[in-house]
Design an enzyme around this catalytic site. Structure first.
Site, PDB file in Angstrom:
ATOM      1  CG  ASP A   1      38.468  38.400  61.541  1.00 58.80           C
ATOM      2  OD1 ASP A   1      39.031  38.286  60.569  1.00 58.80           O
ATOM      3  OD2 ASP A   1      37.495  38.773  62.014  1.00 58.80           O
TER       4      ASP A   1
ATOM      5  CG  HIS B   1      32.165  38.147  55.556  1.00 57.52           C
ATOM      6  ND1 HIS B   1      32.804  38.106  57.071  1.00 57.52           N
ATOM      7  CD2 HIS B   1      31.599  39.268  55.467  1.00 57.52           C
ATOM      8  CE1 HIS B   1      32.324  39.154  57.632  1.00 57.52           C
ATOM      9  NE2 HIS B   1      31.531  39.809  56.637  1.00 57.52           N
TER      10      HIS B   1
ATOM     11  N   GLY C   1      38.149  45.860  62.159  1.00 53.32           N
ATOM     12  CA  GLY C   1      39.271  45.002  62.147  1.00 53.32           C
ATOM     13  C   GLY C   1      40.088  45.283  63.577  1.00 53.32           C
TER      14      GLY C   1
END
Length: 430
Positions: free
Chosen positions: A312, A186, A331
């Site tokens: 994701d 990431h 998220g």
């Protein structure tokens, strides 16, 4: 696994690996593709074969999602391997690769074994686990990559945590190279990102929210490319989101580095304006970028510079999402909507269907060295049947994921999965 035979007739056979489309049928025996083509009819197979009419819909390899948070073990209130698999099947995803952001993290061979055994017992799709790059996802001490790989870890990542210590990452890449292991990183400089909660720019200023500059991503990716050049390791950039990162990636590939990259379905179909009046379901990490960045990402997928698109998937419950934008958790869920959202790019002419499916199935399978992502004899019968033109309005309450934090809640989408087949077994049907 099903040991019977199934003939899927009247289908638009779509193979993104070979870049071919043709009307025909496909025969499944013992969990693999036994035959396919326009000349294959029910008269040419045995009488014991079950027949399934696809009604002219697209028949393609099942999607392979390289990046999903499942929550189990430790956060089953957010998602379990079982509920994640049900959401995946409803979205045409036949293989899910989960990140190590669990409690405890997947940084020990015993935890890898637990996740894989639990998946075998409860999941209706294939689930693989990525193990942690560093112990406790803390970025300070690398994990036992060799032992974790022997236990079944497919790749190595710290999830949404970046390894900021360059010396630690260099050692980890060197160690991973010796085991031919894939490092998935990431790329967001935590110091430069600071307390930012969305893309830095005019829109963030108008909302009065602290921003995260695109340079926080591009600078860390640039550092990583230099470390890859030093070590020769296999490296995958987890989520590239901005034009500056694409420039870095382009140079790295031109230099012959063993580098691949993915972006999320959110970043190719949404932009910072979708945050609107502080919509917390659109708060993700990295943040949604400017429309110019989104357009550049889509073009990069078209050109093959960005190899894959991931969901994701990151379920968050009400307590963590129904808060002021600056305080809520990052998220969004995406397993069930990845294909339908991606078809937006097909309908607006940005991508053709084969290119989209290649980024959703073929390239992820190739990068992870998994079977699948193709319609060829002997390949696993992991398949999705869908009508790309069926319109619907997404009702998040009806999603199979345990949490409902979808950025597409209430959105008008076009393209719906009608059947999902895993190892020759029908696991989802409308």
């Amino acid at each position: 696994m099903s040991t019977g035979s199934l003939l899927l007739t009247n289908a638009l056979l779509t193979d993104p690996a070979a870049r071919t489309q043709m009307h025909g049928a496909l025969l499944i025996k013992d969990g693999v593709i036994a035959d396919l083509g326009p000349g294959l009819t029910k008269d040419k197979v045995g009488s014991d074969v079950e027949i399934l009419d696809c009604g002219g819909e697209v028949l393609a390899p099942g999607l392979v999602d390289m990046r999903a948070v499942t929550g189990e073990p430790g956060a089953e209130h957010r998602e379990t391997l079982a509920t994640a698999s049900q959401a995946a099947a409803a979205g045409g995803v036949t293989t899910v690769v989960c990140t190590p952001e669990t409690h405890p993290p997947i940084d020990d061979p015993a935890i890898v074994d637990f996740v894989l055994r639990r998946a075998r017992d409860t999941s209706i799709v294939h689930i693989h686990a990525m193990a942690a790059l560093t112990k406790g996802l803390a970025g300070q001490e690398m994990t036992e990559i060799g032992l974790l790989g022997e236990a079944g870890a497919l790749a190595f990542t710290d999830g949404a945590h970046s390894v900021m210590n360059a010396r630690v990452l260099r050692r980890t890449l060197t160690y991973a190279r010796d085991f031919d292991a894939l490092v998935v990183h990431h790329t967001q400089d935590a110091d430069l990102a600071g307390d930012g909660v969305m893309n830095e720019g005019e829109f963030a200023s108008r909302l009065g929210l602290p921003g995260i500059p695109a340079e926080a991503e591009a600078m860390l990716l640039e550092r990583d490319m230099r470390l890859v050049a030093m070590t020769g390791a296999r490296y995958h950039a987890a989520t590239v989101t901005c034009r500056a990162s694409l420039d870095v990636l382009r140079r790295a590939k031109a230099d012959g580095l063993t580098v691949t990259a993915s972006t999320s379905i959110n970043h190719v179909t949404l932009n910072e304006n979708d945050i609107g009046a502080f919509r917390t379901f659109c708060k993700v990490s990295p943040p949604l970028r400017h429309e110019d960045d989104r357009i550049a990402l889509v073009q990069a997928v078209k050109d093959g510079l960005v190899d894959a698109i991931v969901s994701d998937h990151n379920p968050q419950d009400v307590e963590t999402k129904r808060q002021p934008f600056a305080e809520c958790a990052d998220g969004a869920i995406g397993l069930e909507t990845m294909l339908s959202a991606g078809l937006r790019l097909v309908h607006d002419g940005s991508l053709d269907l084969l290119t989209l499916l290649r980024a959703l199935s073929t390239r992820p399978a190739e990068i992870l060295r998994l079977p699948g992502g193709t319609l060829t004899k002997g390949a696993p019968a992991d398949l999705v049947v869908f009508d790309p033109d069926t319109p619907f309005v997404l009702d998040a309450a009806k999603l199979k994921s345990r949490c409902k934090n979808s950025p597409f809640d209430g959105a008008r989408l076009q393209g719906q999965v009608s059947r999902t087949i895993v190892a020759g077994r029908l696991v989802y049907q409308i």
